[in-house]
Design a protein around this motif. Structure first.
Motif, PDB file in Angstrom:
ATOM      1  N   GLY A   1     -10.849   2.595  -7.654  1.00 14.70           N
ATOM      2  CA  GLY A   1      -9.090   2.779  -7.182  1.00 14.70           C
ATOM      3  C   GLY A   1      -8.329   3.623  -8.906  1.00 14.70           C
TER       4      GLY A   1
ATOM      5  N   PRO B   1       3.322   3.473  -5.141  1.00 14.37           N
ATOM      6  CA  PRO B   1       3.223   4.582  -5.712  1.00 14.37           C
ATOM      7  C   PRO B   1       2.244   4.318  -6.517  1.00 14.37           C
TER       8      PRO B   1
ATOM      9  N   MET C   1      -8.363   7.063  -8.437  1.00 15.20           N
ATOM     10  CA  MET C   1      -7.034   7.242  -7.298  1.00 15.20           C
ATOM     11  C   MET C   1      -5.682   7.481  -8.166  1.00 15.20           C
ATOM     12  N   LEU C   2      -5.842   6.745  -8.945  1.00 15.47           N
ATOM     13  CA  LEU C   2      -3.912   6.849 -10.424  1.00 15.47           C
ATOM     14  C   LEU C   2      -4.552   7.732 -10.756  1.00 15.47           C
TER      15      LEU C   2
ATOM     16  N   LYS D   1      -6.201   1.495  -1.547  1.00 15.22           N
ATOM     17  CA  LYS D   1      -6.548   1.986  -0.634  1.00 15.22           C
ATOM     18  C   LYS D   1      -7.927   2.805  -1.697  1.00 15.22           C
ATOM     19  N   GLY D   2      -8.148   3.328  -2.371  1.00 14.27           N
ATOM     20  CA  GLY D   2      -9.112   3.459  -3.756  1.00 14.27           C
ATOM     21  C   GLY D   2     -10.431   2.865  -3.224  1.00 14.27           C
TER      22      GLY D   2
ATOM     23  N   CYS E   1     -12.107   1.357   0.305  1.00 15.90           N
ATOM     24  CA  CYS E   1     -12.136   2.355   0.733  1.00 15.90           C
ATOM     25  C   CYS E   1     -13.962   2.791   0.284  1.00 15.90           C
TER      26      CYS E   1
ATOM     27  N   GLY F   1      -1.113   1.422  -4.375  1.00 19.96           N
ATOM     28  CA  GLY F   1      -0.907   1.706  -3.339  1.00 19.96           C
ATOM     29  C   GLY F   1      -2.290   2.884  -3.236  1.00 19.96           C
ATOM     30  N   PRO F   2      -2.368   3.694  -4.044  1.00 24.39           N
ATOM     31  CA  PRO F   2      -3.407   4.334  -3.885  1.00 24.39           C
ATOM     32  C   PRO F   2      -4.950   3.532  -4.884  1.00 24.39           C
ATOM     33  N   PHE F   3      -4.529   2.687  -5.740  1.00 23.25           N
ATOM     34  CA  PHE F   3      -5.517   2.000  -5.667  1.00 23.25           C
ATOM     35  C   PHE F   3      -6.231   0.892  -5.094  1.00 23.25           C
TER      36      PHE F   3
ATOM     37  N   VAL G   1       0.673  -1.266   0.080  1.00 20.80           N
ATOM     38  CA  VAL G   1      -0.497  -0.013  -0.151  1.00 20.80           C
ATOM     39  C   VAL G   1       1.269   1.225  -0.221  1.00 20.80           C
ATOM     40  N   ASN G   2       1.799   0.977   0.515  1.00 23.95           N
ATOM     41  CA  ASN G   2       3.336   2.235   0.199  1.00 23.95           C
ATOM     42  C   ASN G   2       3.786   2.894  -1.878  1.00 23.95           C
TER      43      ASN G   2
END
Length: 85
Positions: free
Chosen positions: A80, A7, A83-84, A14-15, A18, A10-12, A4-5
């Protein structure tokens, strides 16, 4: 986890996670809304919680989550990817 850290992933992730949590919470209300909108006979009446209670009593708890799997897969991918961008 370390993934998740990163680049991109991670955002994919996390999005997607959530958004999925949000849909799991909101899906029963969406089911009630859809039932009320699709009712042409006028049988579905009352507050949101009364309609939900009636659905659960007659069809079971799983019925308010019908279709959730497809909704989650769409939501996970689209949020996801958002978020990218």
């Amino acid at each position: 986890p370390e993934i998740v850290n990163t680049p991109v992933v991670g955002p994919f992730v996390k999005g997607g996670v959530c958004a999925s949590i949000g849909w799991i919470v909101a899906w029963p209300m969406e089911t009630v809304k859809s039932r009320v909108q699709a009712d042409v006979t006028g049988d579905v009446r009352g507050s949101t919680f009364k309609v939900m209670r009636d659905i659960i009593r007659t069809e079971g708890v799983r019925s308010v989550y019908r279709g959730l799997g497809l909704g989650l897969s769409k939501s996970f991918m689209s949020n996801g990817m958002a978020m990218l961008a």
